[in-house]
Scaffold this motif. Structure first.
Motif, mmCIF file in Angstrom:
data_model
loop_
_atom_site.group_PDB
_atom_site.id
_atom_site.type_symbol
_atom_site.label_atom_id
_atom_site.label_comp_id
_atom_site.label_asym_id
_atom_site.label_seq_id
_atom_site.Cartn_x
_atom_site.Cartn_y
_atom_site.Cartn_z
ATOM 1 N N ALA A 94 35.539 74.996 43.625
ATOM 2 C CA ALA A 94 37.343 75.673 43.092
ATOM 3 C C ALA A 94 37.867 76.137 42.264
ATOM 4 O O ALA A 94 36.736 75.643 41.118
ATOM 5 N N GLU A 95 38.373 76.528 42.293
ATOM 6 C CA GLU A 95 39.155 77.058 40.879
ATOM 7 C C GLU A 95 39.502 76.555 39.779
ATOM 8 O O GLU A 95 39.323 76.136 38.830
ATOM 9 N N ASP A 96 39.705 74.432 40.979
ATOM 10 C CA ASP A 96 40.323 73.899 39.550
ATOM 11 C C ASP A 96 39.243 73.115 39.594
ATOM 12 O O ASP A 96 39.555 71.394 39.895
ATOM 13 N N GLU A 97 38.114 72.914 39.363
ATOM 14 C CA GLU A 97 36.160 72.434 39.266
ATOM 15 C C GLU A 97 35.850 72.932 38.426
ATOM 16 O O GLU A 97 35.341 74.205 38.236
ATOM 17 N N LEU A 98 35.108 72.136 37.703
ATOM 18 C CA LEU A 98 33.881 72.318 36.797
ATOM 19 C C LEU A 98 33.141 71.189 37.669
ATOM 20 O O LEU A 98 32.974 70.273 37.979
ATOM 21 N N THR A 99 31.675 72.131 36.956
ATOM 22 C CA THR A 99 30.591 70.847 36.839
ATOM 23 C C THR A 99 30.148 70.458 35.508
ATOM 24 O O THR A 99 30.331 71.625 34.278
ATOM 25 N N LEU A 100 29.543 69.166 35.497
ATOM 26 C CA LEU A 100 29.399 68.946 33.730
ATOM 27 C C LEU A 100 28.533 68.393 33.907
ATOM 28 O O LEU A 100 27.270 67.715 35.061
ATOM 29 N N ILE A 101 27.262 68.168 33.064
ATOM 30 C CA ILE A 101 26.004 67.425 32.507
ATOM 31 C C ILE A 101 26.114 65.737 33.009
ATOM 32 O O ILE A 101 27.310 65.841 31.858
ATOM 33 N N GLY A 102 25.687 64.847 33.942
ATOM 34 C CA GLY A 102 25.804 63.635 33.407
ATOM 35 C C GLY A 102 24.999 63.074 32.617
ATOM 36 O O GLY A 102 24.680 62.389 31.640
ATOM 37 N N SER A 103 23.733 63.730 33.168
ATOM 38 C CA SER A 103 22.569 63.204 32.159
ATOM 39 C C SER A 103 20.973 64.319 31.615
ATOM 40 O O SER A 103 21.228 64.821 32.475
ATOM 41 N N VAL A 104 20.698 64.688 30.479
ATOM 42 C CA VAL A 104 19.178 64.485 31.240
ATOM 43 C C VAL A 104 18.828 64.079 29.999
ATOM 44 O O VAL A 104 18.594 63.171 29.346
ATOM 45 N N ASP A 105 17.020 64.255 31.205
ATOM 46 C CA ASP A 105 15.929 63.706 30.077
ATOM 47 C C ASP A 105 14.554 64.592 29.918
ATOM 48 O O ASP A 105 14.358 65.690 30.925
ATOM 49 N N SER A 106 14.610 65.146 28.883
ATOM 50 C CA SER A 106 13.844 65.953 28.319
ATOM 51 C C SER A 106 12.301 66.407 28.064
ATOM 52 O O SER A 106 12.772 65.351 26.358
#
Length: 165
Positions: A94-106
């Motif tokens: 939605a316009e008022d939402e973002l997707t953020l990285i919670g964690s990364v194991d690389s």
């Protein structure tokens, strides 16, 4: 032969070109790192291509004497593929939402250089509430160059506090 392999063999890939994949991302030039989605199945997997050019800005300074595509860009491309699969598996942001990285194991196994074409394949592992966990790998010419496990969190912008921008 069982029915499952026959159904899988008859399944047609579902590609998305660059223009279509941009609709799933808030990123814009120069931060869109995926070139094409070659196949996907919501809730299951996504496969994408990344073509590395010696003309991209990040190559100019990393490193001038021996150009190497930055690992941080590989991580960002992985996150973008995850963001697209997450939305395809639930709904568009939605316009008022973002997707953020919670964690990364690389893990990085080989360098990526201009002229390489990366095949990125991610698999959905878990989707619970506003959290999406997935894993994936990147290959060049069939050789593994990186592997990832990551989580993404969908949140409302207002939940992030007073904006600094």
């Amino acid at each position: 032969m069982s029915a499952a392999p026959a159904a899988e063999a008859s399944r047609q890939p579902k590609p998305l070109g660059f223009t279509a994949l941009r609709h799933w991302l808030r990123h814009r030039h120069p931060m869109i790192l995926l070139d094409r989605i070659t196949d996907h199945e919501p809730g299951k997997f996504l496969e994408a291509l990344i073509s590395i050019s010696g003309n991209v800005d990040c190559i100019a300074g990393h490193f001038p004497e021996r150009a190497i595509y930055p690992g941080s860009n590989l991580m960002q491309a992985n996150a973008q593929a995850g963001i697209i699969l997450y939305q395809m598996s639930t709904s568009m942001l939605a316009e008022d939402e973002l997707t953020l990285i919670g964690s990364v194991d690389s893990r990085f196994f080989k360098v990526v250089v201009p002229g390489d074409q990366i095949v990125l394949r991610i698999t959905a592992n878990r989707l619970v509430g506003n959290m999406f966990q997935y894993s994936g790998k990147m290959t060049v010419g069939g050789n593994r160059v990186a592997a990832f496990r990551a989580s993404l969190v969908r949140t409302k912008v207002s939940d992030l506090g007073s904006p600094l921008w």
